[in-house]
Scaffold this active site. Structure first.
Site, PDB file in Angstrom:
ATOM      1  N   ARG A  20       0.684  -1.705  -0.236  1.00  0.00           N
ATOM      2  CA  ARG A  20       0.063   0.088  -0.015  1.00  0.00           C
ATOM      3  C   ARG A  20       0.853   1.307   0.006  1.00  0.00           C
ATOM      4  NH1 ARG A  20      -5.061   2.456  -1.274  1.00  0.00           N
ATOM      5  NH2 ARG A  20      -5.193   3.678   0.583  1.00  0.00           N
ATOM      6  N   GLY A  21       0.833   2.210  -0.981  1.00  0.00           N
ATOM      7  CA  GLY A  21       1.885   3.145  -1.330  1.00  0.00           C
ATOM      8  C   GLY A  21       2.194   4.347   0.290  1.00  0.00           C
ATOM      9  N   THR A  25       3.569   2.288   2.924  1.00  0.00           N
ATOM     10  CA  THR A  25       5.348   2.486   3.201  1.00  0.00           C
ATOM     11  C   THR A  25       6.242   2.499   2.012  1.00  0.00           C
ATOM     12  OG1 THR A  25       4.712   0.112   2.006  1.00  0.00           O
ATOM     13  CG2 THR A  25       4.123   0.279   3.703  1.00  0.00           C
ATOM     14  N   ARG A  26       5.461   3.350   1.018  1.00  0.00           N
ATOM     15  CA  ARG A  26       6.286   3.106  -0.327  1.00  0.00           C
ATOM     16  C   ARG A  26       8.131   4.389  -0.408  1.00  0.00           C
ATOM     17  NH1 ARG A  26       4.558   3.129  -5.704  1.00  0.00           N
ATOM     18  NH2 ARG A  26       2.668   3.423  -5.312  1.00  0.00           N
ATOM     19  N   GLY A  68       1.244   4.819 -20.221  1.00  0.00           N
ATOM     20  CA  GLY A  68      -0.051   4.881 -21.220  1.00  0.00           C
ATOM     21  C   GLY A  68      -1.068   3.707 -21.312  1.00  0.00           C
ATOM     22  N   GLU A  89      -4.036  -8.547  -5.908  1.00  0.00           N
ATOM     23  CA  GLU A  89      -3.155  -8.938  -6.756  1.00  0.00           C
ATOM     24  C   GLU A  89      -2.379  -9.797  -5.463  1.00  0.00           C
ATOM     25  OE1 GLU A  89      -0.472  -4.736  -7.185  1.00  0.00           O
ATOM     26  OE2 GLU A  89      -0.097  -5.207  -5.774  1.00  0.00           O
TER      27      GLU A  89
END
Length: 180
Positions: free
Chosen positions: A22-23, A26-27, A55, A89
């Site tokens: 989860r960005g 913890t990113r 894109g 994921e």
């Protein structure tokens, strides 16, 4: 190629490790350190902000990266289950592992959460799944199964107040058995 059945992908880059996290949690902390440590050691790692192409459809590219990876590292944090993409994921990781004949594995990290949170024995992840049920009813059951399956895998339990230990020096949990 049938999904997740072959260690040799038919298209897209191959990765040694796929990081699921989860960005917002913890990113720019733990995940960033883990990612750069692995890359510095010569490991080919998929991390969304480094590996997704502008894109391209995010969903398809993420699932292809999971399929083309050998090791999956879900980093379970306080808000991991609040993300439909983290849960998608995770469910897809288990699908790929089950079809891999032992060539893929999941190495979970419990970062400031307990394994009991992840296996839905507390309200932390249960509340997040309840919110998802309204919009993603058909997917929630596979997400629950994936979270419960984590119970069968050894992993690392890291707490923010335990000092600066590296993951390599952290003792893996002996098991996450289903005992009460």
């Amino acid at each position: 190629m049938e999904e997740g059945t072959n260690s040799q992908p038919s298209f897209g880059p191959s990765y040694e490790v796929f990081l699921s996290f989860r960005g917002a949690d913890t990113r720019y902390g733990f995940t960033d350190c883990l990612y750069h440590g692995m890359v510095g050691a010569g490991i080919l790692v998929f991390r969304d902000d480094e590996s997704l192409h502008v894109g391209k459809k995010i969903g398809g590219e993420l699932l292809q990266a999971i399929e083309n990876s050998k090791i999956y590292i879900p980093i379970f944090s306080t808000n991991y289950a609040a993300s439909k993409w983290c849960l998608r994921e995770l469910a897809y990781m288990f699908k790929c592992v089950s079809k891999s004949n032992g060539s893929k594995e999941i190495l979970p990290i419990f970062l400031n959460v307990e394994p009991v949170d992840v296996k839905l024995k507390t309200d932390l992840y249960r509340k997040a799944l309840a919110k998802h049920k309204k919009r993603f009813c058909t997917e929630v059951e596979s997400w629950k199964r994936a979270l419960m399956e984590v119970n069968e895998i050894k992993g690392w339990n890291l707490k923010k107040n335990e000092g600066n230990r590296s993951i390599g020096s952290t003792k893996p949990l002996s098991s996450h058995s289903s005992s009460p």
